[in-house]
Design a protein around this motif. Structure first.
Motif, short mmCIF file in Angstrom:
data_model
loop_
_atom_site.label_atom_id
_atom_site.label_comp_id
_atom_site.label_asym_id
_atom_site.label_seq_id
_atom_site.Cartn_x
_atom_site.Cartn_y
_atom_site.Cartn_z
N LEU A 1 15.08 -58.17 -4.33
CA LEU A 1 14.72 -59.32 -3.50
C LEU A 1 13.67 -60.18 -4.19
CD1 LEU A 1 15.17 -60.80 -0.86
CD2 LEU A 1 13.47 -59.30 0.20
N ARG A 2 12.69 -59.54 -4.81
CA ARG A 2 11.66 -60.29 -5.54
C ARG A 2 12.29 -61.08 -6.70
NH1 ARG A 2 8.39 -56.41 -7.92
NH2 ARG A 2 9.77 -56.61 -9.70
N ASP A 3 13.17 -60.41 -7.46
CA ASP A 3 13.81 -61.09 -8.59
C ASP A 3 14.74 -62.21 -8.13
OD1 ASP A 3 12.42 -59.36 -10.20
OD2 ASP A 3 14.16 -58.12 -10.73
N PHE B 1 20.35 -61.08 -7.11
CA PHE B 1 20.84 -61.46 -5.78
C PHE B 1 22.21 -60.84 -5.52
CE2 PHE B 1 23.14 -64.26 -2.87
CZ PHE B 1 22.29 -64.21 -1.78
N SER B 2 23.07 -60.85 -6.53
CA SER B 2 24.40 -60.25 -6.39
C SER B 2 24.30 -58.76 -6.08
CB SER B 2 25.20 -60.48 -7.66
OG SER B 2 26.48 -59.90 -7.55
N ARG B 3 23.42 -58.07 -6.77
CA ARG B 3 23.22 -56.64 -6.51
C ARG B 3 22.63 -56.42 -5.12
NH1 ARG B 3 19.93 -53.59 -10.47
NH2 ARG B 3 20.52 -51.89 -9.08
N LEU B 4 21.68 -57.26 -4.72
CA LEU B 4 21.10 -57.17 -3.39
C LEU B 4 22.17 -57.35 -2.33
CD1 LEU B 4 18.39 -57.05 -1.72
CD2 LEU B 4 18.47 -59.55 -1.76
N TYR B 5 23.02 -58.33 -2.53
CA TYR B 5 24.14 -58.58 -1.62
C TYR B 5 25.03 -57.34 -1.52
CZ TYR B 5 28.54 -60.54 0.09
OH TYR B 5 29.69 -60.77 0.79
N ASP B 6 25.42 -56.79 -2.66
CA ASP B 6 26.31 -55.63 -2.68
C ASP B 6 25.69 -54.43 -1.94
OD1 ASP B 6 28.19 -57.04 -4.14
OD2 ASP B 6 27.58 -56.19 -6.07
N GLU B 7 24.39 -54.27 -2.07
CA GLU B 7 23.71 -53.13 -1.44
C GLU B 7 23.50 -53.30 0.06
OE1 GLU B 7 22.73 -50.19 -2.79
OE2 GLU B 7 23.70 -50.79 -4.66
#
Length: 113
Positions: free
Chosen positions: A33-35, A44-50
């Motif tokens: 989220l910070r990145d 953001f893509s990884r955050l979305y996936d998780e």
């Protein structure tokens, strides 16, 4: 099957084996989220996936319409992308913050009875 982006399906059912947000996951989500707040699209893509499966499950329970749930989830992630700088690590977890944004949006999107 529900698709939100890049052909990735969202689960229709909540998995009973879905992990509860634990310390390593929490740290990872916090960093993502910070990145993302710094403009890192991959983070953001990884955050979305998780986080998307949990958010979609909640929103669908609130709005009871898969199409509307997809719209609410999309709008929530636009807000996450544009306002990730508002996240305060000391007051809540990243997943709680994202879920809170989505829940508020889901309630607002329901038609009045």
């Amino acid at each position: 099957m529900v698709h939100l982006r890049r052909g990735r399906p969202l689960p229709r059912e909540r998995r009973s084996d879905a992990p509860v947000e634990q310390a390593p996951v929490l740290a990872t989500l916090t960093h993502l989220l910070r990145d993302a707040g710094l403009g890192d699209r991959q983070a953001f893509s990884r955050l979305y996936d998780e986080t998307c499966p949990s958010l979609f499950d909640l929103v669908l329970r609130v709005v009871r319409d898969p199409s509307l749930a997809e719209d609410v989830v999309r709008a929530t992630y636009v807000e996450v992308w544009t306002h990730s700088g508002r996240f305060q690590e000391t007051s809540q977890s990243p997943l709680s913050w994202i879920i809170g944004l989505g829940y508020t949006r889901a309630l607002a999107s329901r038609s009045p009875i």
